[in-house]
Design a protein around this motif. Structure first.
Motif, PDB file in Angstrom:
ATOM      1  N   SER A 108      63.156  18.398  40.755  1.00  0.00           N
ATOM      2  CA  SER A 108      61.718  18.090  40.907  1.00  0.00           C
ATOM      3  C   SER A 108      61.140  17.472  39.639  1.00  0.00           C
ATOM      4  O   SER A 108      60.108  16.832  39.662  1.00  0.00           O
ATOM      5  N   ASP A 111      61.250  13.131  39.459  1.00  0.00           N
ATOM      6  CA  ASP A 111      60.481  12.173  40.253  1.00  0.00           C
ATOM      7  C   ASP A 111      61.339  11.492  41.332  1.00  0.00           C
ATOM      8  O   ASP A 111      61.282  10.281  41.525  1.00  0.00           O
ATOM      9  N   GLN A 113      62.640  11.516  45.396  1.00  0.00           N
ATOM     10  CA  GLN A 113      62.374  12.035  46.744  1.00  0.00           C
ATOM     11  C   GLN A 113      63.542  11.692  47.646  1.00  0.00           C
ATOM     12  O   GLN A 113      64.088  10.594  47.588  1.00  0.00           O
ATOM     13  N   GLU A 136      59.552  21.027  49.903  1.00  0.00           N
ATOM     14  CA  GLU A 136      58.242  20.410  50.148  1.00  0.00           C
ATOM     15  C   GLU A 136      57.288  20.725  49.000  1.00  0.00           C
ATOM     16  O   GLU A 136      56.602  19.843  48.476  1.00  0.00           O
ATOM     17  N   GLU A 137      57.261  22.000  48.602  1.00  0.00           N
ATOM     18  CA  GLU A 137      56.369  22.436  47.531  1.00  0.00           C
ATOM     19  C   GLU A 137      56.640  21.679  46.236  1.00  0.00           C
ATOM     20  O   GLU A 137      55.731  21.346  45.486  1.00  0.00           O
ATOM     21  N   GLY A 139      57.745  18.695  46.019  1.00  0.00           N
ATOM     22  CA  GLY A 139      57.558  17.246  46.196  1.00  0.00           C
ATOM     23  C   GLY A 139      58.854  16.468  46.274  1.00  0.00           C
ATOM     24  O   GLY A 139      58.920  15.298  45.879  1.00  0.00           O
ATOM     25  N   LEU A 140      59.924  17.112  46.789  1.00  0.00           N
ATOM     26  CA  LEU A 140      61.242  16.458  46.798  1.00  0.00           C
ATOM     27  C   LEU A 140      61.523  15.682  48.081  1.00  0.00           C
ATOM     28  O   LEU A 140      62.572  15.057  48.190  1.00  0.00           O
ATOM     29  N   ASN A 143      58.275  11.257  53.015  1.00  0.00           N
ATOM     30  CA  ASN A 143      57.702  11.493  54.348  1.00  0.00           C
ATOM     31  C   ASN A 143      58.688  10.986  55.403  1.00  0.00           C
ATOM     32  O   ASN A 143      59.365   9.986  55.205  1.00  0.00           O
ATOM     33  N   TYR A 182      60.588  15.956  58.759  1.00  0.00           N
ATOM     34  CA  TYR A 182      59.476  16.385  57.900  1.00  0.00           C
ATOM     35  C   TYR A 182      58.365  15.346  57.988  1.00  0.00           C
ATOM     36  O   TYR A 182      58.608  14.159  57.807  1.00  0.00           O
ATOM     37  N   LYS A 184      54.429  15.059  56.561  1.00  0.00           N
ATOM     38  CA  LYS A 184      53.363  15.778  55.855  1.00  0.00           C
ATOM     39  C   LYS A 184      51.998  15.590  56.510  1.00  0.00           C
ATOM     40  O   LYS A 184      51.048  16.260  56.161  1.00  0.00           O
TER      41      LYS A 184
END
Length: 200
Positions: A108, A111, A113, A136-137, A139-140, A143, A182, A184
């Motif tokens: 994480s 940066d 994803q 998710e928490e 930010g990995l 969308n 997933y 968001k």
């Protein structure tokens, strides 16, 4: 075990010595990729309990740009590196020795994803959904990321939780595979729906 399709098609993969690792069989691997691919137009993949690295390597062979392989066992990581060399995919891969939760925290900070995540924890661990929520928490997840969860077929994971929805599920003997997507915007939609109900 071998690479089923793509640039490294047909190349044999080594197994991890001993009985501690349970590699995904070619049959299950083929079924997984027919559900999520079969081919990819780039993207980043994460193979979190890598074992032999077979799932992440298959994803690279089928068009993913990069893959990160994580495992806690030294002998697994040696096999992953050897399999990457045999499939000529070393340049597109990073291999880390770490446990899953620590690895996620470390990733994480970079940066990054991921578009595709493979979760094949040991069957005694029933925390696939918690790991997905942690990703998710942190930010990995890109969308519309796809997450492939492999687990013991006698166990049941929820069809939907948070912003994750199970879009395919299948079982092969004692192995079950759930494919989650997933999104968001799912949460925002749920909030809007509730507000609309409230105003009616």
């Amino acid at each position: 075990m071998r690479v089923i399709s793509g640039s490294a098609k047909g190349r044999p993969l080594k197994a991890v010595p001993g009985t501690g690792t349970r590699p995904t069989t070619d049959k299950v691997k083929e079924a997984i990729f027919s559900m999520i691919g079969p081919y990819f137009d780039g993207g980043q993949a994460l193979d979190l309990f890598a074992g032999t690295g077979g799932l992440g390597i298959e994803a690279l062979s089928r068009g993913m740009d990069k893959a990160v392989f994580v495992d806690l066992e030294y002998k697994s990581l040696e096999v992953v590196k050897s399999n990457l060399a045999a499939t000529r995919l070393t340049e597109q891969a990073e291999v880390f020795k770490n446990d899953a939760q620590r690895a996620l925290k470390a990733l994480s900070k970079r940066d990054t994803q991921f578009d595709l995540v493979f979760l094949d924890p040991p069957y005694r661990m029933k925390n696939g959904d918690q790991l997905m929520l942690q990703m998710e928490e942190l930010g990995l997840l890109a969308n519309e990321a796809i997450l492939v969860l492999e687990y013991e077929s006698s166990y049941v994971y929820p069809e939907q939780f948070g912003n994750f929805e199970c879009i395919r599920k299948t079982a092969y003997g004692e192995t079950a595979v759930s494919i989650y997507s997933y999104d968001k915007s799912r949460d925002t939609q749920a909030v809007q729906d509730k507000e609309e109900e409230h105003h009616e």
